[in-house]
Design an enzyme around this catalytic site. Sequence first.
Site, mmCIF file in Angstrom:
data_model
loop_
_atom_site.group_PDB
_atom_site.id
_atom_site.type_symbol
_atom_site.label_atom_id
_atom_site.label_comp_id
_atom_site.label_asym_id
_atom_site.label_seq_id
_atom_site.Cartn_x
_atom_site.Cartn_y
_atom_site.Cartn_z
ATOM 1 N N TRP A 105 33.779 34.958 31.806
ATOM 2 C CA TRP A 105 34.885 34.814 32.766
ATOM 3 C C TRP A 105 35.157 33.356 33.097
ATOM 4 C CZ3 TRP A 105 37.647 38.792 32.399
ATOM 5 C CH2 TRP A 105 37.075 40.053 32.231
ATOM 6 N N ASP A 172 35.299 31.692 41.647
ATOM 7 C CA ASP A 172 35.609 33.075 41.279
ATOM 8 C C ASP A 172 34.440 33.917 41.789
ATOM 9 O OD1 ASP A 172 35.949 35.534 40.138
ATOM 10 O OD2 ASP A 172 35.943 34.844 38.060
ATOM 11 N N LYS A 196 35.501 45.724 42.981
ATOM 12 C CA LYS A 196 34.042 45.841 42.846
ATOM 13 C C LYS A 196 33.400 46.096 44.214
ATOM 14 C CE LYS A 196 34.401 42.670 38.978
ATOM 15 N NZ LYS A 196 34.307 43.585 37.839
#
Length: 364
Positions: A105, A172, A196
């Site tokens: 990511w 992030d 999440k």
Amino acid sequence: MSINERVINFGAGPAQLPLLVLAQIREDVTHYGTSGMGIFEINHRSKQFAAICEECEAQIRSLMQISNDYAVIFTTGGATQQFSMVPLNLLEKNGSADYILTDHWSEQALAEAQKVGTTRVAGSSKDFGYTTIPGSFSFDEKASYCHFTSNNTIFGTRFAREPDCKAALVCDASSDLMSHPIDIDKYGVIYAGAQKNLGVAGVCLVIIRKDLVERAPNSLPVLMQYRTYINSKSLYNTPPVFAIYALNLMVKWIAQKGGLAAAEASNLQKAKLLYQYLDQSNLFSGIANYSCRSLMNVTFRVKLNQAHELEKRFLQEAAQAGMVGLQGHRLLGGLRASLYNAISLGDVAKLITFMGDFEQRALA
Ligand code: PMP
């Protein structure tokens, strides 16, 4: 379907939601408050939705102790859109941005920034197969910002504390925001897709220091500018009404359970239990380096020769026992149990009992 027929979802996201939140959603799908309609049907400029947005922002500010120096906004496009919005808004004209690479990511985030301007890699654990967090960094003190990924969903590592850089820190936090307290004043921007720890897919929560927003050129497309979301209170166009409503329920649930300190205590307890089992197991072993193990995504594999076959059997038998989402990410393979906020200690205990039983049978 009765509650007893539900499986435990250890998937990396979209993730399991608390039953209390699901029960509230079930009620609100047909009748939201006194609106005479369901939550999917209410207008985004109605007083009902204004109240949801207000309450949601206030709860987030209170839970995370966010001062007025920061804006709290709701965007779409997931964390992936933030990979683009961050450099478009914050990378100065003749500036450079630092990126720390710890996972697929962060590579994706860097790739988007490279399309916008000059970047540097200030640290990377790629040579270690991303199973660890870099031990040292080379920061550019004059960088427009420094981007890192606080929790690495795929490889199962996390930063135990923020990197110590001078530039504005951009994070992030898709897989660990609101799983533990943080000192928000250390951050320039912090963002997370909600699916999440914070609800359902469709909304990305972005917390941004207001002074940074002014860097963005006015020529940016309107929905790519942070200013647009701040000035319109995230209502420039039709926002993801249901996802923001679900986020509000989730933050309320987190607050009712005791807030972020309580979330951290619970998440520590869950992860510790699973790692303790893995560390004494003769069949499974943890993948991430001990010192930077994630509390959210526990990556592990079968350490015997027939690993692949045994892992396949493990996944099948776990599903039969009512536990799903345990397959590792395709980039890493192996197995992974994601232990987000809505996974209970009882859920983890059930997984460990099953793993112990599977281990005994596999080694018999
Ligand atoms: N960053 C991290 C750390 C992630 O785990 C994910 C998704 N699993 C993403 C970014 C991408 O998020 P989205 O799908 O919301 O764009």
